[in-house]
Structures are given as structure tokens and as C-alpha cells.
Scaffold this active site. Structure first.
Site, PDB file in Angstrom:
ATOM      1  N   ASP A  54       0.794  -1.226   0.000  1.00  0.00           N
ATOM      2  CA  ASP A  54       0.000   0.000   0.000  1.00  0.00           C
ATOM      3  C   ASP A  54       0.829   1.279   0.000  1.00  0.00           C
ATOM      4  O   ASP A  54       1.954   1.315   0.514  1.00  0.00           O
ATOM      5  CB  ASP A  54      -0.896   0.038   1.243  1.00  0.00           C
ATOM      6  CG  ASP A  54      -2.129  -0.838   1.099  1.00  0.00           C
ATOM      7  OD1 ASP A  54      -2.119  -1.744   0.249  1.00  0.00           O
ATOM      8  OD2 ASP A  54      -3.094  -0.619   1.852  1.00  0.00           O
ATOM      9  N   ASP A  55       0.193   2.324  -0.548  1.00  0.00           N
ATOM     10  CA  ASP A  55       0.538   3.740  -0.343  1.00  0.00           C
ATOM     11  C   ASP A  55       1.552   4.314  -1.316  1.00  0.00           C
ATOM     12  O   ASP A  55       1.770   5.520  -1.311  1.00  0.00           O
ATOM     13  CB  ASP A  55       1.017   4.024   1.087  1.00  0.00           C
ATOM     14  CG  ASP A  55      -0.023   3.698   2.142  1.00  0.00           C
ATOM     15  OD1 ASP A  55      -1.158   3.335   1.770  1.00  0.00           O
ATOM     16  OD2 ASP A  55       0.291   3.784   3.345  1.00  0.00           O
ATOM     17  N   HIS A  83      -6.180   3.254  -4.321  1.00  0.00           N
ATOM     18  CA  HIS A  83      -6.138   3.545  -2.879  1.00  0.00           C
ATOM     19  C   HIS A  83      -6.491   5.005  -2.618  1.00  0.00           C
ATOM     20  O   HIS A  83      -6.058   5.584  -1.629  1.00  0.00           O
ATOM     21  CB  HIS A  83      -4.758   3.206  -2.338  1.00  0.00           C
ATOM     22  CG  HIS A  83      -4.723   2.891  -0.869  1.00  0.00           C
ATOM     23  ND1 HIS A  83      -5.733   2.237  -0.196  1.00  0.00           N
ATOM     24  CD2 HIS A  83      -3.753   3.135   0.071  1.00  0.00           C
ATOM     25  CE1 HIS A  83      -5.405   2.090   1.072  1.00  0.00           C
ATOM     26  NE2 HIS A  83      -4.212   2.642   1.267  1.00  0.00           N
ATOM     27  N   HIS A 105      -5.739   9.433   0.456  1.00  0.00           N
ATOM     28  CA  HIS A 105      -5.641   8.519   1.600  1.00  0.00           C
ATOM     29  C   HIS A 105      -6.325   9.091   2.844  1.00  0.00           C
ATOM     30  O   HIS A 105      -5.770   9.135   3.933  1.00  0.00           O
ATOM     31  CB  HIS A 105      -4.186   8.187   1.905  1.00  0.00           C
ATOM     32  CG  HIS A 105      -4.020   6.927   2.704  1.00  0.00           C
ATOM     33  ND1 HIS A 105      -4.237   6.872   4.064  1.00  0.00           N
ATOM     34  CD2 HIS A 105      -3.675   5.675   2.343  1.00  0.00           C
ATOM     35  CE1 HIS A 105      -4.021   5.649   4.503  1.00  0.00           C
ATOM     36  NE2 HIS A 105      -3.678   4.890   3.466  1.00  0.00           N
ATOM     37  N   HIS A 160       3.499  -2.000   3.329  1.00  0.00           N
ATOM     38  CA  HIS A 160       3.548  -0.640   2.780  1.00  0.00           C
ATOM     39  C   HIS A 160       4.891  -0.390   2.095  1.00  0.00           C
ATOM     40  O   HIS A 160       5.934  -0.859   2.574  1.00  0.00           O
ATOM     41  CB  HIS A 160       3.355   0.400   3.885  1.00  0.00           C
ATOM     42  CG  HIS A 160       2.011   0.324   4.554  1.00  0.00           C
ATOM     43  ND1 HIS A 160       1.756  -0.546   5.589  1.00  0.00           N
ATOM     44  CD2 HIS A 160       0.863   1.006   4.332  1.00  0.00           C
ATOM     45  CE1 HIS A 160       0.488  -0.402   5.977  1.00  0.00           C
ATOM     46  NE2 HIS A 160      -0.067   0.535   5.237  1.00  0.00           N
TER      47      HIS A 160
END
Length: 260
Positions: A81-82, A132, A136, A228
Site C-alpha cells: 500500500d501507499d 487507494h 488517503h 507498505h
């Protein structure tokens, strides 16, 4: 799904996101650019070309939050993620390559826009893309439907453009902040809502050993594991993946993608 708090890095992402409106307007017809839903496969050479990605129409998928692996009961899904991040994403990609593992990268729209070369590298390596959102916002489930729509659709457009036309196949709400509306919207655009079973807690940087222990302890919870590749120093994540991926193989696990 526990929410992640204290992510100051995302305050800067949100500030950057204010400037994406013009870009998003130019790409709001991202579904016209996107390829068939089945356009991404686990083989590194199986991703569609930009020309191929321009064909076909969006096919809706199920609105339920998926956790299962397409590899069955012994399968695991590695999700990242991210990012993408210019420091950490290449290192994560290398560890995955070294272990012959494909993963699902849940990308923040502004990060994808800033680093299209990395988005393309993820696709070229045979990994899958996941929306995503733009900024965020872990409280987006408390916001208006119009806000949720913009966060999801603008990010999808940014990721699709950065990839050269390969669209995200999943949608993961920041911090698990799904709503019935956001799930329905994503599913209608061909993005399966994606949850997780194992939170490695790597975002908190508890130490490599702690990340590994958390994954091993929580693996009975289910197959989808959360890591992440952005938001700060991810050296512990990279080190943990170097040990976890071979260990999972030793346990007789196979690596796959979340079911669609």
C-alpha cells in the site's frame, strides 16, 4: 480492519491532491482508456500494451469486500500500500522478483501521478494495480458520496494514465473506510473492494523481527497480507519481506491475487 492513525505524510499528499482537479478532469473518462477487466495476469509478460488497454468496456464485479486468494486454501495475497515511492518501491519490487512472487500494489493517486515510471515498472513485472484513493483520507466514510466518488474515480484515472492504460482491478479504502456507496461505485467500475486479513503493522516501524512475528501469528486469520512501500522509511518492510516470502513457501503456501 483497524484504521491507521497519525499519518502526517498524508497531510502533504492531501495538499498535493488539491491540484489534481484539472488533471482528473482530463482523465475522468478513464474507463474509455481502460482495458478488459481480465487484462492483467500473474505472468510478467502478460500485461496488455497501451493499445490493447484502450479496447473493451468496464465489466462490473462483486461489491463484497474480498479477502480470498485465487490460489485457493493454501494461497496468500501479498498487498503493498501507499506508493509508489522512488526509494522503497524499487526495493520491494526486487525482493518480489528474487522470490518469484506477484503482488497487488494499492496506489495513492498523487503518488502514481508523480512516479509513472514506477507504476509502469509494477505492471511490467506482472503485478496488479489497486486504487487507494487520491489523498488517503481514512475518514472518507464520514464524507459525502460526491467526495468519495471524486477520491476513487480521480485516483483510478491517475493510476490508469500513469500505467500507460492499465487500470486498477481493485479498490482498497484507506484504513478500511469502506461504505456501501464506495463499494458499489468501485465495483461498477470493475474494481473489486479489497480488504486484508493480516496487518503486518509495518507502517509503525516496530522492527523487522516484530513485523515478521505479526505476520506469522496472524496468518491463520486469512490469506491477504498488508505491507507498505511508502509513507516513510520502509527499510524494515523490505527486510521483513526478504524473510517472510521464503518462509511462506516453506509452509507450502502459494502466492496469488485476490479473487475477482
Amino acid at each position: 480492519m483497524a484504521r491507521h492513525g497519525g499519518r502526517g505524510w498524508y497531510g502533504r499528499v492531501f495538499a498535493a491532491a488539491v491540484g489534481v482537479t484539472a488533471v482528473a478532469a482530463a482523465t475522468s473518462i478513464w474507463t474509455a482508456q481502460a482495458g478488459p477487466v481480465g487484462g492483467q495476469h500473474s505472468g510478467a509478460s502478460a500485461h496488455p500494451s497501451s493499445a490493447a488497454a484502450g479496447a473493451g468496456r468496464t465489466t462490473p464485479v462483486a461489491v463484497s469486500i474480498v479477502h480470498a486468494s485465487d490460489q485457493g486454501a493454501r494461497g496468500v495475497n501479498i498487498t503493498i500500500d501507499d506508493g509508489p515511492d522512488p526509494v522503497w518501491t524499487p526495493q520491494v519490487l526486487q525482493v518480489l522478483k528474487d522470490n518469484g512472487v506477484k503482488a497487488t500494489f494499492c496506489m495513492v493517486g498523487t503518488q502514481a501521478q508523480a512516479h509513472p515510471d514506477l507504476v509502469k515498472a509494477v505492471v511490467a513485472a506482472g503485478h496488479r494495480l489497486c486504487d487507494h484513493t487520491v489523498s488517503h483520507d481514512t475518514a472518507m466514510d464520514k464524507k459525502a458520496d460526491s467526495y468519495q466518488s471524486k477520491e476513487i474515480l480521480d485516483a483510478a484515472a491517475m493510476i490508469t494514465k500513469a500505467s500507460g492504460g492499465v487500470r486498477p482491478l481493485y479498490y482498497r479504502a484507506p484504513g478500511g473506510a469502506f461504505t456501501p456507496y464506495s463499494r458499489q461505485l468501485a465495483a461498477a467500475q470493475g474494481m473489486r473492494p479489497l480488504g486484508w486479513n493480516v496487518d503486518s503493522k509495518d507502517f509503525e516501524r516496530p522492527g523487522t523481527a516484530a513485523i515478521i512475528a505479526t505476520v506469522k501469528n496472524e496468518l491463520p486469520n486469512g490469506p491477504t497480507i498488508l505491507f507498505h512501500d511508502a509513507g516513510g522509511d520502509r527499510s524494515q518492510t523490505v527486510a521483513a519481506l526478504r524473510e517472510i516470502l521464503p518462509w511462506l513457501k516453506q509452509q507450502g503456501r502459494s502466492f496469488g491475487f485476490p479473487v475477482r
